[in-house]
Design a protein around this motif. Structure first.
Motif, PDB file in Angstrom:
ATOM      1  N   LEU A 357       0.643  -1.385  -0.065  1.00  0.00           N
ATOM      2  CA  LEU A 357      -0.082   0.152  -0.026  1.00  0.00           C
ATOM      3  C   LEU A 357       0.824   1.379   0.073  1.00  0.00           C
ATOM      4  CD1 LEU A 357      -2.771  -0.802   2.877  1.00  0.00           C
ATOM      5  CD2 LEU A 357      -2.941  -0.459   0.423  1.00  0.00           C
ATOM      6  N   ASN A 358       0.447   2.256  -0.822  1.00  0.00           N
ATOM      7  CA  ASN A 358       0.868   3.739  -0.469  1.00  0.00           C
ATOM      8  C   ASN A 358      -0.078   4.129   0.823  1.00  0.00           C
ATOM      9  OD1 ASN A 358       1.419   6.212  -0.449  1.00  0.00           O
ATOM     10  ND2 ASN A 358       1.148   6.782  -2.472  1.00  0.00           N
ATOM     11  N   LEU A 360      -0.185   7.025   2.071  1.00  0.00           N
ATOM     12  CA  LEU A 360      -0.679   8.316   1.749  1.00  0.00           C
ATOM     13  C   LEU A 360      -2.097   8.451   0.906  1.00  0.00           C
ATOM     14  CD1 LEU A 360       2.682   9.826   1.013  1.00  0.00           C
ATOM     15  CD2 LEU A 360       1.455  10.105   3.308  1.00  0.00           C
ATOM     16  N   LYS A 365      -8.254   5.623  -4.885  1.00  0.00           N
ATOM     17  CA  LYS A 365      -6.865   5.812  -5.558  1.00  0.00           C
ATOM     18  C   LYS A 365      -6.366   4.404  -5.513  1.00  0.00           C
ATOM     19  CE  LYS A 365      -6.179  10.523  -5.685  1.00  0.00           C
ATOM     20  NZ  LYS A 365      -5.350  11.668  -5.095  1.00  0.00           N
ATOM     21  N   SER A 369      -5.054   1.573  -8.353  1.00  0.00           N
ATOM     22  CA  SER A 369      -3.502   1.867  -8.820  1.00  0.00           C
ATOM     23  C   SER A 369      -2.890   0.967  -9.918  1.00  0.00           C
ATOM     24  CB  SER A 369      -2.852   2.157  -7.654  1.00  0.00           C
ATOM     25  OG  SER A 369      -2.633   1.183  -6.824  1.00  0.00           O
ATOM     26  N   ALA A 370      -3.319  -0.158  -9.708  1.00  0.00           N
ATOM     27  CA  ALA A 370      -2.343  -1.074 -10.577  1.00  0.00           C
ATOM     28  C   ALA A 370      -2.790  -1.227 -11.900  1.00  0.00           C
ATOM     29  CB  ALA A 370      -2.442  -2.611  -9.992  1.00  0.00           C
ATOM     30  N   LEU A 372      -4.319   1.750 -14.263  1.00  0.00           N
ATOM     31  CA  LEU A 372      -4.934   3.086 -14.630  1.00  0.00           C
ATOM     32  C   LEU A 372      -5.351   2.993 -15.885  1.00  0.00           C
ATOM     33  CD1 LEU A 372      -2.330   5.441 -12.742  1.00  0.00           C
ATOM     34  CD2 LEU A 372      -4.528   4.816 -12.031  1.00  0.00           C
ATOM     35  N   LEU A 381      -7.480  10.801 -16.737  1.00  0.00           N
ATOM     36  CA  LEU A 381      -8.137   9.659 -15.639  1.00  0.00           C
ATOM     37  C   LEU A 381      -9.678  10.332 -15.394  1.00  0.00           C
ATOM     38  CD1 LEU A 381      -5.226   9.383 -12.999  1.00  0.00           C
ATOM     39  CD2 LEU A 381      -5.614   8.054 -15.321  1.00  0.00           C
ATOM     40  N   ALA A 383     -12.603  10.669 -13.241  1.00  0.00           N
ATOM     41  CA  ALA A 383     -12.879  10.569 -11.780  1.00  0.00           C
ATOM     42  C   ALA A 383     -14.326   9.426 -11.564  1.00  0.00           C
ATOM     43  CB  ALA A 383     -13.131  11.815 -11.112  1.00  0.00           C
ATOM     44  N   ASP A 384     -15.280   9.596 -12.421  1.00  0.00           N
ATOM     45  CA  ASP A 384     -16.603   8.877 -12.480  1.00  0.00           C
ATOM     46  C   ASP A 384     -16.155   7.612 -12.322  1.00  0.00           C
ATOM     47  OD1 ASP A 384     -17.540  11.427 -11.862  1.00  0.00           O
ATOM     48  OD2 ASP A 384     -18.394  11.400 -14.051  1.00  0.00           O
ATOM     49  N   GLU A 386     -13.207   5.974 -11.699  1.00  0.00           N
ATOM     50  CA  GLU A 386     -12.579   5.539 -10.901  1.00  0.00           C
ATOM     51  C   GLU A 386     -13.645   5.564  -9.509  1.00  0.00           C
ATOM     52  OE1 GLU A 386      -8.737   7.629  -9.266  1.00  0.00           O
ATOM     53  OE2 GLU A 386     -10.349   8.456  -8.041  1.00  0.00           O
ATOM     54  N   LEU A 387     -14.326   6.430  -9.296  1.00  0.00           N
ATOM     55  CA  LEU A 387     -15.340   6.404  -8.143  1.00  0.00           C
ATOM     56  C   LEU A 387     -16.212   5.164  -8.385  1.00  0.00           C
ATOM     57  CD1 LEU A 387     -16.213   7.485  -5.544  1.00  0.00           C
ATOM     58  CD2 LEU A 387     -17.829   8.879  -6.926  1.00  0.00           C
ATOM     59  N   ALA A 388     -16.579   4.608  -9.589  1.00  0.00           N
ATOM     60  CA  ALA A 388     -17.677   3.635  -9.847  1.00  0.00           C
ATOM     61  C   ALA A 388     -16.908   2.338  -9.365  1.00  0.00           C
ATOM     62  CB  ALA A 388     -17.953   3.654 -11.411  1.00  0.00           C
ATOM     63  N   VAL A 406     -11.526   8.145   2.079  1.00  0.00           N
ATOM     64  CA  VAL A 406     -10.825   8.096   3.335  1.00  0.00           C
ATOM     65  C   VAL A 406      -9.614   7.322   2.890  1.00  0.00           C
ATOM     66  CG1 VAL A 406     -12.953   8.490   4.767  1.00  0.00           C
ATOM     67  CG2 VAL A 406     -11.726   6.090   4.246  1.00  0.00           C
ATOM     68  N   LYS A 423      -7.457  -4.001  -5.449  1.00  0.00           N
ATOM     69  CA  LYS A 423      -6.579  -3.189  -6.290  1.00  0.00           C
ATOM     70  C   LYS A 423      -6.106  -4.321  -7.417  1.00  0.00           C
ATOM     71  CE  LYS A 423      -1.754  -2.208  -5.841  1.00  0.00           C
ATOM     72  NZ  LYS A 423      -0.821  -1.576  -4.868  1.00  0.00           N
TER      73      LYS A 423
END
Lengths: 512, 410
Positions: A357-358, A360, A365, A369-370, A372, A381, A383-384, A386-388, A406, A423
């Motif tokens: 994990l990162n 931060l 995200k 991350s593996a 993108l 990228l 955002a929609d 990603e969120l979905a 969070v 991930k």
């Protein structure tokens, strides 16, 4: 000093960490001038016990009593235990490579004259002590110019310089070759004659059989058995039984597997240790995994399991020597992690916080991350998307969080591991390598992880699961390979294996 | 209190510095009898600091990957000087000169990137070498003499947006257009975010009234600055270097937040090993980030000589320090992985306003340095203190909320 035959008695030691009882009423008694072996599975509590003894966990943070040479000891730190005559040689050596033997031996205990270091006396003493451990080299040699075996001897010499009475060696031979190991065992026998008691933590039953006078087995934080042995006449099977002898309760979900064709095959895989030239961490390893099959790798810590998996994952570890990987009938060369991911391999590392994990990043995200590329719209990228994706995995894996925005550090260990799994599931791999997927996770979360692993297999993925916990392997996987010192030592269907048969193959016994 | 928080948006941390910036501007305006908030002062402030802010954009990325670039001032000076000398000697058109400067910047960046990414030499040392080499290089090729810059560059260094169209607007129409674009774009992004938050649902969505209040407040602020920049004396308007800066901020904000490469930058800075195990090419990320830094250095150098009309041998001295300070005041972490372009811009503006305000008050350069140093320390100390004690920010402390306590339990 009294008439007690014991140099050390630890009575009723109980040590608790938040939520875990690491040691539960452990008793350890060590005879004066003996070699005492301590065995146990990874995580059984051996190291914790030694940390209690040496004052790493100060008096007051544990319950129980420690008697050393007839007196009750209340160590507040390592300095005090060293002063009393107890020294620990850790698995990882703790010397400063850029300094000489003399400087390392007297580090923190420098002999001074008029406020300046008295080099002549220090060197003279160093030569004397080095002789005791059978080293005949200049005291000005830099540590970095010495082999691991010699370094270990210097470490012992350092302990001797402090007038040690009890020497604790934590897996002393795990990083040594056979000659050096033999040398070290002989040295321990020599020390015993000179009135120094040794405690040896080891997985190598043949070594224990060779030198030890008594054996204590610790399991799940409890002393299971403690008996005296006559050197050379150790019942290795008995030790193995005590090490693993816990019943498999109903902690594993039901699962019926339907293995298909072999989709992942490794042949004659050899990898060299990047730090010790010439030492192979994987020796001619060959194995295969079928679609929909869960294959376990059993081996003790340091057996080369992680090294094998990481070297397969785009040569992320070690120096590749030889061997081939075949995925779905096609032989592939994976030069980087990117290659490995593109060819459908995923690797969940054992060290979640440092490698998985990162810390931060937020949950959303991390999940994407593996891979993108999957959330790109044009060059950017999305955002929609990603969120979905994040929400999809949060629901599917039941990640407990108020929001996917969070940070991953706000999650419990089990939920963090679910994020790491998400991930890698997001990359839609064919082969999923899970290295100790349930480490540091509570029982309930473990059950959920096992169910996930089963679901992945049902989707037709080839799953490889590395674990030190034998009951877990027996409960979850279909087939088990055992591995010892970089060599695959056996292959068993889970239905025919039991903990003893596995443990035999994971350690070297003198019969083998 | 909770309402104020909702208007400001969820992440209060970024607003600490914005608030500090606003307080600074108002403070200096009062002290200097209103000389701070005037058209000509803000026009000067922006065109006089654009080059440092441009450097800060690149420096943010360098610091996020956990490195540092000490050579930016020397590289800016060197590429601008080389451009001026070549342009003068061979009578090249200005745009060829600019291309040469950019090419030099890219080449130097590749040099730094090579040592960092391929040989593993820390950026601190690689660029310390570069700083000495290229400072020496500037003096060498210029023989310590200033060289005039191509005339046309003055437009980029200190020019203003052109005037056109009707006069009834009472201000420069280019600036007005820019302001309108900014306001429309802001409203559009806010509404889009509101919509996507609402469609996914959850309790975290901001209520509509808060979004509207926020949009109105920010739009008023943008309108005010449009008026401030657009209503100066005849012939002045929003400065061209300011526009270039705005475009670069937009580009780099997009790169860091919305591209694969940007994600890789944060991943490498946050946990290099985990990034490598996720398929990130760590050395390529290092290489490109260093190359980009030197490219921006060259652009900053070109803008600066355009403004000062000549390239001098000492141009760029200690610019790296201003750029680095801006990034850290903007809340980036020395250990890497943390920091944003927008916060860095705010950090850079804090430095610029400090410089400008102290000058208006008649404080000498010596004392200005002392104060800037203290501000940098204070900003970072507050950040570190908040991180250690687990508090979100000064504002977070003023407006404690249920939300933040819930997060800790979860």
């Amino acid at each position: 000093m009294g008439s007690s035959p014991f140099i050390l008695q630890m009575k009723g030691i109980t040590k608790e960490f938040p939520g875990v009882r690491a040691l539960d009423n452990v008793t350890l008694e060590v005879h004066t001038d003996s070699i005492h072996a301590i065995c146990g599975e990874n995580g059984a509590g051996k190291s914790t016990l030694m940390k209690v003894l040496s004052g790493v966990y100060p008096y007051g943070t544990y319950e129980g009593q420690i008697f050393f040479m007839g007196e009750e000891m209340r160590f507040r730190n390592i300095k005090e235990s060293e002063h009393a005559g107890i020294a620990i040689i850790h698995q990882e050596l703790t010397m400063i490579p850029e300094l000489s033997i003399t400087e390392n031996i007297f580090m923190g205990n420098e002999i001074t004259k008029n406020g300046l270091i008295d080099w002549d006396t220090q060197k003279q003493k160093t030569v004397e002590i080095l002789k005791k451990v059978g080293l005949n080299i200049s005291p000005d040699t830099l540590i970095k110019h010495m082999g691991v075996g010699q370094q270990q001897l210097v470490e012992i010499a350092k302990a001797l310089s402090k007038n040690v009475k009890l020497l604790i060696l934590d897996e002393p031979t795990s990083a040594l070759n056979e000659d050096d190991s033999e040398n070290l065992l002989q040295l321990m026998l020599g020390l015993k004659k000179n009135g120094i008691t040794c405690i040896m933590i080891s997985h190598k039953l043949n070594e224990i059989a060779e030198v030890s006078d008594a054996v204590t087995v610790i399991r799940d934080g409890q002393t299971v058995e403690s008996y005296e042995v006559e050197a050379g006449h150790v019942d290795e099977d008995k030790i193995i039984r005590s090490m693993v002898g816990r019943s498999i309760e109903n902690r594993y979900p039901e699962h019926e597997s339907h293995p298909g064709d072999i989709i992942f095959e490794v042949k004659d895989w050899c990898v060299e240790d990047p730090e010790v030239p010439g030492r192979l961490v994987c020796k001619n390893s060959s194995f295969n995994v079928r679609a929909g099959e869960i294959v376990g790798f059993a081996g003790l810590m340091g057996a080369g399991r992680t090294e094998l998996m990481r070297s397969l994952f785009g040569r992320n570890y070690g120096i590749y020597k030889s061997g081939t990987i075949t995925i779905k009938g096609k032989t592939v060369e994976l030069h980087s992690v990117e290659d490995a991911i593109e060819n459908g391999i995923a690797y969940v590392p054992e060290d979640r916080k440092n490698l998985g994990l990162n810390l931060l990043d937020s949950i959303r995200k991390t999940i994407v991350s593996a891979d993108l590329k999957k959330i790109l719209t044009g060059w950017l990228l999305d955002a929609d998307k990603e969120l979905a994706a994040a929400e999809e995995y949060r629901k599917a894996l039941r990640i407990k969080t108020s929001s996917v925005d969070v940070g991953v550090t706000t999650l419990s260990g089990g939920n963090q591991q679910k994020v790491v799994l998400s991930k890698w599931m997001f990359t839609e791999p064919d082969v999923l390598i899970l290295d100790e997927p349930t480490r540091g996770i509570d029982v309930g979360a473990k059950y959920e992880i096992y169910k996930l692993i089963h679901e992945l297999a049902e989707q037709g993925k080839a799953v490889i699961m590395v674990s030190s916990e034998l009951p877990e392997l027996l409960g979850v996987v279909d087939r088990i390979y055992t591995i010892f010192e970089g060599t695959i030592t056996g292959e068993l269907p889970a239905s025919e294996a039991d903990q003893e048969s596995l443990m035999k193959r994971m350690t070297v016994t003198s019969q083998s | 209190m909770k309402q104020i928080k909702q208007v400001l948006g969820g992440d209060l941390r970024q607003y600490t510095m914005v608030l500090a910036l606003a307080v600074l501007i108002i403070f200096f305006n009062v002290i200097s009898d209103g000389r701070m908030l005037t058209s000509s002062n803000f026009q000067n402030l922006l065109s006089g600091n654009a080059y440092v802010l441009i450097l800060a954009l690149g420096m943010l990325m360098v610091i996020v990957i956990g490195q540092i670039d000490l050579s930016v001032g020397s590289v800016a000076g060197f590429s601008a000087m080389a451009m001026c000398i070549l342009a003068q000697k061979y009578e090249l058109p200005w745009f060829i000169g600019v291309l040469i400067a950019i090419a030099i910047g890219l080449a130097i960046g590749a040099w730094h990137g090579f040592f960092l990414a391929k040989l593993g030499i820390p950026g601190f040392i690689t660029t310390l070498g570069g700083m000495l080499m290229f400072r020496g290089g500037v003096i060498w090729i210029s023989k310590s003499i200033s060289v005039p810059a191509p005339e046309e560059l003055r437009f980029f260094g200190s020019g203003y947006l052109p005037e056109w169209g009707p006069t009834f607007t009472g201000m420069n129409n280019s600036t007005l257009l820019l302001g309108i674009i900014a306001i429309v774009w802001y409203i559009y992004t806010e509404l889009k975010r509101y919509k996507s938050e609402a469609s996914i649902g959850g309790d975290s969505a901001t209520p509509l009234w808060a979004v509207v209040t926020r949009v109105v407040l920010v739009s008023l602020l943008l309108a005010y600055f449009t008026w401030l920049f657009g209503s100066g004396r005849e012939g002045t308007s929003f400065p061209v270097p300011g526009l270039i800066l705005l475009i670069l901020i937009f580009i780099y904000h997009t790169i860091t937040q919305k591209t694969t490469f940007g994600r890789h930058v944060y991943a490498v800075g946050g946990n290099k090993n985990a990034a490598a195990l996720s398929g990130v090419n760590v050395s390529r990320t290092y290489f490109l980030t260093m190359m980009n830094m030197s490219l921006l250095s060259a652009i900053a150098g070109v803008l600066f000589v355009g403004r000062s009309t000549a390239a001098g041998p000492a141009d760029g001295t200690s610019w790296e320090m201003d750029a680095i300070a801006s990034v850290f005041i903007g809340g980036a972490a020395v250990s890497g992985g943390v920091g944003t372009i927008l916060a860095t811009v705010v950090g850079g503006l804090v430095m610029a306003v400090l410089n400008n305000g102290l000058m208006l008050m008649g404080v000498g350069a010596d004392k200005t340095q002392v104060i800037k140093g203290l501000v940098l320390l204070a900003a970072v100390a507050v950040d570190v203190y908040n991180k250690n004690s687990g508090r979100s920010s000064i504002i977070g402390k003023l407006f404690p909320s249920k939300e933040s306590t819930e997060k800790k339990e979860g």
